[in-house]
Design an enzyme around this catalytic site. Structure first.
Site, PDB file in Angstrom:
ATOM      1  N   LYS A  32      10.657   9.115  13.802  1.00 46.62           N
ATOM      2  CA  LYS A  32       9.404   8.500  13.355  1.00 46.62           C
ATOM      3  C   LYS A  32       8.828   7.591  14.442  1.00 46.62           C
ATOM      4  CE  LYS A  32       5.976   7.205  10.755  1.00 46.62           C
ATOM      5  NZ  LYS A  32       5.794   5.820  10.583  1.00 46.62           N
TER       6      LYS A  32
ATOM      7  N   VAL B 221       0.829  -1.214   0.000  1.00 45.93           N
ATOM      8  CA  VAL B 221       0.000   0.000   0.000  1.00 45.93           C
ATOM      9  C   VAL B 221       0.858   1.256   0.000  1.00 45.93           C
ATOM     10  CG1 VAL B 221      -1.719   1.288   1.304  1.00 45.93           C
ATOM     11  CG2 VAL B 221      -1.868  -1.191   1.198  1.00 45.93           C
TER      12      VAL B 221
ATOM     13  N   GLU C 149       1.488   9.388  18.776  1.00 45.96           N
ATOM     14  CA  GLU C 149       0.226   9.008  18.115  1.00 45.96           C
ATOM     15  C   GLU C 149      -0.563   7.991  18.958  1.00 45.96           C
ATOM     16  OE1 GLU C 149       0.882   7.767  13.968  1.00 45.96           O
ATOM     17  OE2 GLU C 149      -0.375   6.027  14.394  1.00 45.96           O
TER      18      GLU C 149
ATOM     19  N   HIS D  55       7.265   9.797  16.933  1.00 47.82           N
ATOM     20  CA  HIS D  55       6.009  10.268  16.307  1.00 47.82           C
ATOM     21  C   HIS D  55       4.900   9.250  16.541  1.00 47.82           C
ATOM     22  CE1 HIS D  55       3.118  10.055  12.997  1.00 47.82           C
ATOM     23  NE2 HIS D  55       3.246  11.373  12.855  1.00 47.82           N
ATOM     24  N   ASN D  56       5.185   8.005  16.269  1.00 49.71           N
ATOM     25  CA  ASN D  56       4.170   6.968  16.432  1.00 49.71           C
ATOM     26  C   ASN D  56       3.807   6.766  17.899  1.00 49.71           C
ATOM     27  OD1 ASN D  56       4.644   6.779  13.705  1.00 49.71           O
ATOM     28  ND2 ASN D  56       4.535   4.541  13.660  1.00 49.71           N
TER      29      ASN D  56
ATOM     30  N   SER E 169       5.358   9.400   7.386  1.00 42.19           N
ATOM     31  CA  SER E 169       4.079   9.291   8.083  1.00 42.19           C
ATOM     32  C   SER E 169       2.952   9.907   7.267  1.00 42.19           C
ATOM     33  CB  SER E 169       4.129   9.977   9.441  1.00 42.19           C
ATOM     34  OG  SER E 169       2.824   9.961  10.016  1.00 42.19           O
TER      35      SER E 169
END
Lengths: 623, 623
Positions: B345, B170, B352, B348-349, B290
């Site tokens: 990253k 994807v 999140e 970041h997650n 992201s």
């Protein structure tokens, strides 16, 4: 096997040596018979031998010993006064090699020598010998005042050590003394490193007369002193040091020898070492030991993991040195295969982290919410102990609160910056790697991390002045219940992790037995633990026990009240809070994770399951 | 460099080939000139050649191509209708090898062939050729309706690809299309695995006319199609798959070629790969991306880490495909060396995870505390967005709450069992390994873990019936403030981790730039993030900003009220709770860790520092 019966002239080396050789049915040799004629003449004339005289003699003896060793072995009587001489004698001997030193007072030695007839030795040399002799740390030393039969029996009994121990740090020393107290003959080894030059000697020098411990700074000699197959405990810092010790030991080990790592190694390392060493024919057991210095010395809780058949070899030692539960059973039980012993010890320490933090929070609430002073807090804690909520950690907390130095409370002077070693963080790392939640433990580890940011906290404390209410309305009694509930949840979390890990790895760990061996000797021993040892016999988990459930429901309102009060009064109580959040979540059939699944499917097409959809996964076009 | 101009008879291969060769100043060859006489005669007679006829011809061509490649290169006109033929032609060619297919309607082809004079080809064969031809995924395909000059220019422009991409999942597909949209010529590769046989073909078939993408299932051909030094993005699952792709790529790479891992790899793996590949002369960059599928397709936030000089090679691509901030600047900035891009990253997650959980808790409080239905909750969340507290996650939450299927709310049908991939847990594992607290993130990960125990929760939910108050007195407005504060604390924790990790590793990560590239394209984009991009220009951390401080103090009482109400009403809000506990602790100069230090010294002789003792460590005899 070679026995060297040593000591100054007149100590009875030949008498004892001959008797011992008869009993063992092996030849006896008198070292003096191997002297060159020149030496004999020198001694007869009363002139002491110098080291140059002795060298060819000792080398000749060593050459003969190597031959005897190839046959049936032998008993050799030989003065062997100095380490230099002994090194020459032991050179290249494959072992076992048993050193026996006969030791007596000067008066007794003189008396015996004067009674001798036809011996070429001049009594005038005794003084010189007594000045020269240095008793080794690794020998069996026997008093010549005993009868020859008694002496020989003693040598026979202690000819090789039951168990070896490597690493004379605080815990290693304590374990060795504990084993010696229980009548085991122990060999100990420590490397000679800067600052550790005299550690073996100092340890041996301080032994009580009944403690049979031999000390080595040579690994091959250490291994030679052990009964075969050898059982060797290592007690060194977790990590590289363990691998270094194993690597340096390996050349001297034979198939079937056993290494027992009693340090706080990571359970995955233990699993790996067990596997790797098995390939080399060496047995390995990872064994958790809890109780601090005092526990190790007088009775720790012991969590052995590894091969159950091999464990039987050291089971008598471990069971004897361990603490005992209320029914006098040893606080030591076989945990399971591979790294299970170290895993259970890791979770023990994780539970300990959270228990310590819960007590720290209770102390903070009493101090800041209830305006109690140290003595009042200690008094209050004592009533908790009296009412059946006692624990080792609570007991030492009372002592700590009352401790004064120069008239002031020591606790008040201590910097509020908590240190930590590996096991707490390891528990949390495991939680995140395995997906098994350890909320209270993780929060306790993080509370220590935050506490360690002392300078930053000071800076932020002066930047922020957050308003708080002062009317803290929860009572000390309610706090006691709150602490009890937090503690029960924390134990549930810890035991659940053991249960899940054991299930995943087919370890078959017995939760009730685990609780039982934690009822004494270890840091988290408590009245609750005694109850859990019983409850977990029939209950799948801590919170599943009817006895626990009743107490949880009793204490629930108190925990909520204490926490809401603490929040309104700005008193941080992170672990007590987390324990309530966990309890509210784990007893809640419905959580808002459906929204999280919807979000994940929305932005990442991660799919979701439906309440009515069985195991099927769905994806929606949300826009 | 070899160009093969291919297509059926009459497509103009020779005309275009000659013009192209003139422009490139390299020789032109007509493939038909290499036919054996027997083939030529057969064709003239109107009999189609069979594959047996073609084989010696193609092998001869291939032999010649290998020679041309050693000189200046060449342009070859050759029908090359089938993949079998092309394989023979490409065999052993080192590259670059550019395939150009000329394509036109049957009518146009017939018209052109009929206009020809003196050519030995029989027009009757056209039908056979059109039936036979299979256009490859990896060629440049040009419409013969264009003028010869236009066609040659197009070939010159697109002769080799700007960038390669491996992994048409994807995210990979979306990134490739994004790059093609921006005018970059892209080569893509996907392995041929069960279920993935047609993935490359399907992807190429679905391209828009303006998208110049060539698709490969052969790695060497894929690499040959790229400009030198090559820039290759890999977008595969983190872990072993990344190493497998790297290993299979390596034989075809030359010194200076660059691999860019745009997947969610662990930053420590990235650091290791960067080092290992550098030793082989291969450049490596770990780059966080992201934004989910949609972000990757139309503008993600991009966090490249690695060698800053090498980064310049792909900077134009990354900046063009990235999202743009409010000032139209790319949401892409060089983060730092080694694994810093993937580290950022990961955090970041982590942020999140906690943001999603905070919104889930807010939803749960509104539902259970304030008895609001989905529409009311969505309306309330919309007022939060309107008042300046908007975020992407809040926006999709509103859509989710309103989403109906067959007249019922879809959210209500979703199973409350949250899944997770690696990055959240990695953040927490990092926290525990490094000692940098990530409380909100860890609690959010654990909340998902607890949610996943759905069966157990159901069982425990029926076992326990814990009493709760129903009078929830906090308002939706107070909840909004509570959520805002929890969010600010969560961002503080995340940015602090980046700051500390960057300091320890000399990464020199710019916190303000990091916040800026997170203002659009990524999952945690929000109004708060825009503010942080500004505030972090001058402030050392989130909570240090005066703007944030004001809002923290404004919201503080609301958070406390919401949490104490939630506790009394049995509504779990673990991450909001943890954020308050963290705030209370980090702004508290004095914490009860002094008791923990005393306990550690008591049972383990771990020593402690004193408030008045500087760096010195003390040990007391506590008994």
């Amino acid at each position: 096997m070679i026995f060297i019966v040593a000591g100054v002239s007149g100590s009875g080396k030949s008498t004892i040596g001959i008797k011992l050789a008869e009993k063992l049915k092996i030849p006896f040799y008198d070292g003096d018979d191997f002297h060159p004629e020149a030496n004999k003449a020198k001694m007869k004339s009363g002139t002491p031998l110098n080291d140059e005289d002795r060298k060819p003699w000792l080398e000749n003896l060593n050459k003969n010993m190597r031959e005897w060793e190839q046959k049936k072995g032998a008993v050799l009587a030989c003065s062997a006064l100095k380490e230099d001489y002994r090194e020459i004698l032991a050179n290249g001997i494959r072992g076992p090699l048993v050193w026996v030193f006969l030791k007596g007072t000067k008066e007794l030695l003189q008396e015996r020598m004067e009674a001798r007839k036809g011996h070429f030795f001049s009594p005038a040399l005794l003084d010189s010998q007594l000045q020269t002799i240095v008793y080794p740390t690794y020998s069996l030393t026997v008093d010549i005042a005993l009868s020859p039969d008694q002496i020989v029996n003693k040598i026979m009994e202690n000819s090789s050590s039951e168990i070896g121990l490597i690493g004379l740090g605080v815990m290693g020393r304590s374990l060795a003394l504990n084993m010696a107290d229980k009548g085991f003959v122990v060999s100990v080894y420590n490397r000679v490193a800067p600052g550790e030059e005299t550690i073996v000697k100092d340890f041996i020098d301080a032994l009580e007369p009944n403690q049979q411990v031999r000390g080595y700074t040579s690994l091959p000699d250490f291994v030679k002193s052990l009964k075969k197959p050898a059982n060797i405990i290592i007690m060194v810092s977790a990590g590289k040091a363990v691998d270094q010790v194993i690597e340096s030991l390996k050349p001297y080990l034979a198939s079937g020898d056993l290494i027992i790592d009693c340090g706080n190694s990571h359970f995955e390392d233990t699993g790996l070492r067990t596997k790797t060493l098995a390939e080399a024919g060496i047995e390995f057991m990872g064994t958790g030991v809890s109780g601090g210095e005092k526990g190790a010395r007088f009775g720790p809780s012991i969590m052995p993991g590894g091969n159950p058949t091999i464990y039987k070899r050291v089971q008598p030692v471990f069971e004897q040195i361990s603490a005992k539960d209320e029914d006098k059973n040893p606080c030591c039980t076989y945990i399971g295969p591979e790294g299970s012993g170290h895993f259970v010890k890791m979770i023990h320490n994780g539970i300990e982290y959270a228990e310590m933090q819960i007590l720290a929070e209770a102390y903070f609430v009493m101090k800041n919410g209830l305006a109690m002073n140290n003595e009042q807090i200690a008094d209050e804690f004592e009533t908790w102990i009296e009412s059946g909520q006692g624990s080792y950690l609570l007991e030492i907390t009372v002592s700590i609160l009352r401790k004064k130095e120069k008239g002031t409370y020591l606790l008040d002077a201590i910097l509020d910056k908590a240190g930590q070693k590996g096991t707490g963080s390891w528990s949390s790392e495991f939680a995140f790697r395995s997906g098994i939640p350890l909320n209270t433990i993780s929060e306790a580890v993080q509370a220590r991390q935050v506490s360690a940011l002392k300078n930053y906290r000071t800076k932020m404390g002066s930047l922020y002045s957050l308003s708080g209410e002062s009317n803290f309305s929860a009572t000390a009694k309610e706090l006691q219940q709150a602490v009890y509930l937090a503690t029960m949840v924390n134990h549930h979390i810890g035991f659940s992790a053991i249960k899940e890990a054991s299930k995943e790895r087919d370890w078959n760990v017995d939760l009730s037995e685990t609780a039982r061996i934690w009822t004494n000797g270890c840091i988290i021993r408590s009245e609750l633990m005694k109850k859990l040892a019983l409850e977990l016999q029939n209950s799948e988990g801590v919170l599943e026990s009817a006895w626990i459930k009743e107490r949880v429901e009793d204490s629930f309102e108190s925990l909520k009240k204490v926490l809401s009060n603490s929040i309104l009064s700005n008193i941080p109580t992170p672990v007590m809070n987390t324990s309530l959040q966990y309890l509210l979540s784990i007893t809640n059939e419905r959580l808002p994770a459906n929204l999280i699944q919807a979000q994940r499917d929305y932005f990442g097409a991660h799919t979701y399951q439906r309440l009515d959809g069985g195991d099927e996964f769905f994806h929606s076009n949300w826009e």
